[in-house]
Design a protein around this motif. Structure first.
Motif, PDB file in Angstrom:
ATOM      1  N   ALA A 213       4.647  11.780 -10.670  1.00 40.27           N
ATOM      2  CA  ALA A 213       5.566  10.650 -10.862  1.00 40.27           C
ATOM      3  C   ALA A 213       4.981   9.593 -11.800  1.00 40.27           C
ATOM      4  CB  ALA A 213       5.900  10.022  -9.510  1.00 40.27           C
ATOM      5  N   GLY A 214       3.730   9.777 -12.197  1.00 42.56           N
ATOM      6  CA  GLY A 214       3.099   8.819 -13.107  1.00 42.56           C
ATOM      7  C   GLY A 214       2.600   7.569 -12.408  1.00 42.56           C
ATOM      8  N   LEU A 215       2.556   7.600 -11.080  1.00 43.82           N
ATOM      9  CA  LEU A 215       2.049   6.429 -10.350  1.00 43.82           C
ATOM     10  C   LEU A 215       0.523   6.442 -10.266  1.00 43.82           C
ATOM     11  CD1 LEU A 215       4.804   6.155  -7.608  1.00 43.82           C
ATOM     12  CD2 LEU A 215       4.180   4.375  -9.242  1.00 43.82           C
ATOM     13  N   LEU A 216      -0.058   7.607 -10.544  1.00 47.08           N
ATOM     14  CA  LEU A 216      -1.512   7.725 -10.652  1.00 47.08           C
ATOM     15  C   LEU A 216      -1.832   8.551 -11.899  1.00 47.08           C
ATOM     16  CD1 LEU A 216      -2.569   8.480  -6.948  1.00 47.08           C
ATOM     17  CD2 LEU A 216      -3.022   6.389  -8.244  1.00 47.08           C
ATOM     18  N   PRO A 217      -2.963   8.273 -12.541  1.00 45.17           N
ATOM     19  CA  PRO A 217      -3.325   9.036 -13.739  1.00 45.17           C
ATOM     20  C   PRO A 217      -3.877  10.425 -13.385  1.00 45.17           C
ATOM     21  CG  PRO A 217      -5.048   7.446 -13.217  1.00 45.17           C
ATOM     22  CD  PRO A 217      -3.930   7.211 -12.223  1.00 45.17           C
TER      23      PRO A 217
ATOM     24  N   PRO B 276       0.806  -1.224   0.000  1.00 46.47           N
ATOM     25  CA  PRO B 276       0.000   0.000   0.000  1.00 46.47           C
ATOM     26  C   PRO B 276       0.842   1.279   0.000  1.00 46.47           C
ATOM     27  CG  PRO B 276      -0.662  -1.492   1.784  1.00 46.47           C
ATOM     28  CD  PRO B 276       0.591  -2.034   1.210  1.00 46.47           C
ATOM     29  N   VAL B 277       0.464   2.201  -0.868  1.00 51.52           N
ATOM     30  CA  VAL B 277       1.069   3.533  -0.934  1.00 51.52           C
ATOM     31  C   VAL B 277      -0.078   4.534  -0.852  1.00 51.52           C
ATOM     32  CG1 VAL B 277       2.348   5.188  -2.362  1.00 51.52           C
ATOM     33  CG2 VAL B 277       2.990   2.762  -2.390  1.00 51.52           C
ATOM     34  N   LEU B 278      -0.006   5.451   0.113  1.00 57.85           N
ATOM     35  CA  LEU B 278      -1.052   6.467   0.259  1.00 57.85           C
ATOM     36  C   LEU B 278      -0.422   7.852   0.162  1.00 57.85           C
ATOM     37  CD1 LEU B 278      -3.804   7.689   1.117  1.00 57.85           C
ATOM     38  CD2 LEU B 278      -3.206   7.155   3.491  1.00 57.85           C
ATOM     39  N   GLY B 279      -0.848   8.631  -0.817  1.00 57.17           N
ATOM     40  CA  GLY B 279      -0.383  10.013  -0.963  1.00 57.17           C
ATOM     41  C   GLY B 279      -1.511  10.950  -0.597  1.00 57.17           C
ATOM     42  N   ILE B 280      -1.240  11.844   0.358  1.00 58.49           N
ATOM     43  CA  ILE B 280      -2.263  12.765   0.849  1.00 58.49           C
ATOM     44  C   ILE B 280      -1.923  14.178   0.390  1.00 58.49           C
ATOM     45  CG2 ILE B 280      -3.316  13.756   2.924  1.00 58.49           C
ATOM     46  CD1 ILE B 280      -2.447  11.046   4.329  1.00 58.49           C
ATOM     47  N   CYS B 281      -2.860  14.809  -0.320  1.00 55.26           N
ATOM     48  CA  CYS B 281      -2.724  16.204  -0.745  1.00 55.26           C
ATOM     49  C   CYS B 281      -1.451  16.388  -1.585  1.00 55.26           C
ATOM     50  CB  CYS B 281      -2.782  17.107   0.483  1.00 55.26           C
ATOM     51  SG  CYS B 281      -3.338  18.770   0.077  1.00 55.26           S
ATOM     52  N   ASN B 282      -0.410  17.028  -1.061  1.00 49.42           N
ATOM     53  CA  ASN B 282       0.807  17.146  -1.866  1.00 49.42           C
ATOM     54  C   ASN B 282       1.340  15.750  -2.228  1.00 49.42           C
ATOM     55  OD1 ASN B 282       4.192  18.315  -1.571  1.00 49.42           O
ATOM     56  ND2 ASN B 282       2.790  18.778  -3.244  1.00 49.42           N
TER      57      ASN B 282
ATOM     58  N   ILE C 109      -8.400   8.640  -5.715  1.00 54.54           N
ATOM     59  CA  ILE C 109      -8.407   7.527  -6.688  1.00 54.54           C
ATOM     60  C   ILE C 109      -7.242   6.577  -6.413  1.00 54.54           C
ATOM     61  CG2 ILE C 109      -9.510   8.721  -8.610  1.00 54.54           C
ATOM     62  CD1 ILE C 109      -6.502   8.996  -9.741  1.00 54.54           C
ATOM     63  N   THR C 110      -7.416   5.347  -6.881  1.00 56.73           N
ATOM     64  CA  THR C 110      -6.283   4.405  -6.842  1.00 56.73           C
ATOM     65  C   THR C 110      -5.759   4.183  -8.247  1.00 56.73           C
ATOM     66  OG1 THR C 110      -7.620   2.418  -7.162  1.00 56.73           O
ATOM     67  CG2 THR C 110      -7.219   3.114  -4.879  1.00 56.73           C
ATOM     68  N   ASN C 111      -4.602   3.527  -8.294  1.00 58.81           N
ATOM     69  CA  ASN C 111      -4.090   3.034  -9.574  1.00 58.81           C
ATOM     70  C   ASN C 111      -4.923   1.818  -9.991  1.00 58.81           C
ATOM     71  OD1 ASN C 111      -3.206   1.295  -7.591  1.00 58.81           O
ATOM     72  ND2 ASN C 111      -1.152   1.029  -8.439  1.00 58.81           N
ATOM     73  N   ARG C 112      -4.628   1.300 -11.151  1.00 58.24           N
ATOM     74  CA  ARG C 112      -5.392   0.163 -11.662  1.00 58.24           C
ATOM     75  C   ARG C 112      -5.287  -1.055 -10.735  1.00 58.24           C
ATOM     76  NH1 ARG C 112      -7.276  -2.326 -16.705  1.00 58.24           N
ATOM     77  NH2 ARG C 112      -8.633  -3.828 -15.743  1.00 58.24           N
ATOM     78  N   ALA C 113      -4.062  -1.281 -10.192  1.00 58.50           N
ATOM     79  CA  ALA C 113      -3.847  -2.437  -9.315  1.00 58.50           C
ATOM     80  C   ALA C 113      -4.535  -2.269  -7.957  1.00 58.50           C
ATOM     81  CB  ALA C 113      -2.352  -2.678  -9.116  1.00 58.50           C
ATOM     82  N   GLY C 114      -4.864  -1.024  -7.594  1.00 62.38           N
ATOM     83  CA  GLY C 114      -5.601  -0.787  -6.349  1.00 62.38           C
ATOM     84  C   GLY C 114      -4.741  -0.610  -5.108  1.00 62.38           C
ATOM     85  N   ASN C 115      -3.420  -0.567  -5.259  1.00 64.15           N
ATOM     86  CA  ASN C 115      -2.552  -0.460  -4.067  1.00 64.15           C
ATOM     87  C   ASN C 115      -1.916   0.917  -3.894  1.00 64.15           C
ATOM     88  OD1 ASN C 115      -0.786  -1.137  -6.346  1.00 64.15           O
ATOM     89  ND2 ASN C 115       0.828  -1.207  -4.799  1.00 64.15           N
ATOM     90  N   VAL C 116      -2.221   1.848  -4.810  1.00 60.05           N
ATOM     91  CA  VAL C 116      -1.730   3.220  -4.668  1.00 60.05           C
ATOM     92  C   VAL C 116      -2.943   4.144  -4.637  1.00 60.05           C
ATOM     93  CG1 VAL C 116      -0.341   5.070  -5.691  1.00 60.05           C
ATOM     94  CG2 VAL C 116       0.398   2.681  -5.925  1.00 60.05           C
TER      95      VAL C 116
END
Ligand SMILES: NC(=O)CC[C@H](N)C(=O)O
Length: 228
Positions: free
Chosen positions: A95-99, A81-87, A181-188
């Protein structure tokens, strides 16, 4: 389990996140500098809010070149799991880890207020503690929170159930009221609202706990627990 809280020059929510994990969740947590090149030994990575590199160029656009980012990419690829909050959300899109991307709020003003969110997917590793369509209250504090993606990307986000949180009253102009939103795999997961600022009733809401607890449950249910 052990959380990493990444810190970039200009991050300003890393200690709130650290305290939420250590004091409220009672889990192991360590601050990890943007200068590090490894996330070995961690079960989940959290990217805090703030103004990395002063939001110059675009929010998150410089942080994406930090030494820690290749390690974060590997970590994300491994399914943890990777969680990015706000910034943190802004860094993940840059970084291209999320669309998509985070643009200026339509009001062109910095908005700092508590927002009701609708849980749009309660099956993710970040939201399993909630019920579908549940309303949760979390603070927002951003100038660049207006999520944008093209229609094709939006169709994919909807088809793959990647929209985890929506605003009930869209405060910033985000496409499809998207708050997270998450990435396609659901872990970001990237989200503009701040769960770490809503972990005790005295703060006005403790709805943020559900997000951290969902991550803890996910990691522990898989029996993948790092030590040391
Ligand atoms: N709280 C934050 O992380 C601020 C996010 C961002 N730098 C903005 O103003 O949009």
């Amino acid at each position: 389990m052990k959380f990493a809280v990444l810190a970039f020059p200009g991050s300003n929510c890393e200690m709130d996140l650290y305290d939420a994990i250590a004091d409220i969740m009672k889990e192991e947590v360590e601050l990890v500098s943007y200068k590090e090149t490894s996330l070995a030994g961690f079960d989940a990575a959290l990217i805090p809010g703030g103004f990395s590199y002063g939001d110059y160029l675009r929010s998150g656009a410089i942080a994406r070149f930090s030494p820690i980012i290749p390690a974060l990419r590997e970590f994300a690829k491994s399914g943890k799991p990777v969680l990015g909050i706000c910034n943190g959300f802004q860094i993940l899109t840059e970084a291209g880890l999320l669309p998509g991307s985070l643009q200026k709020n339509v009001s062109a003003k910095f908005i700092c207020q508590t927002e009701p969110l609708v849980v749009n997917n309660a099956d993710s590793m970040f939201s399993s503690e909630f019920k579908l369509a549940q309303i949760i209250n979390l603070p927002i504090a951003h100038g660049d929170g207006n999520y944008y993606c093209d229609q094709e990307t939006l169709a994919q986000l909807i088809a793959n159930d990647q929209i985890i949180f929506k605003y009930r009253q869209n405060p910033n102009g985000s496409v499809a009221d998207i708050a997270g939103i998450t990435n396609r795999a659901g872990n970001v997961l990237g989200m503009m609202p701040h769960p770490e600022r809503a972990v005790e009733a005295i703060l006005g809401s403790d709805d943020g706990v559900g997000i951290f607890q969902s991550i803890v449950n996910h990691v522990k249910s898989r029996g993948v627990v790092a030590h040391g």
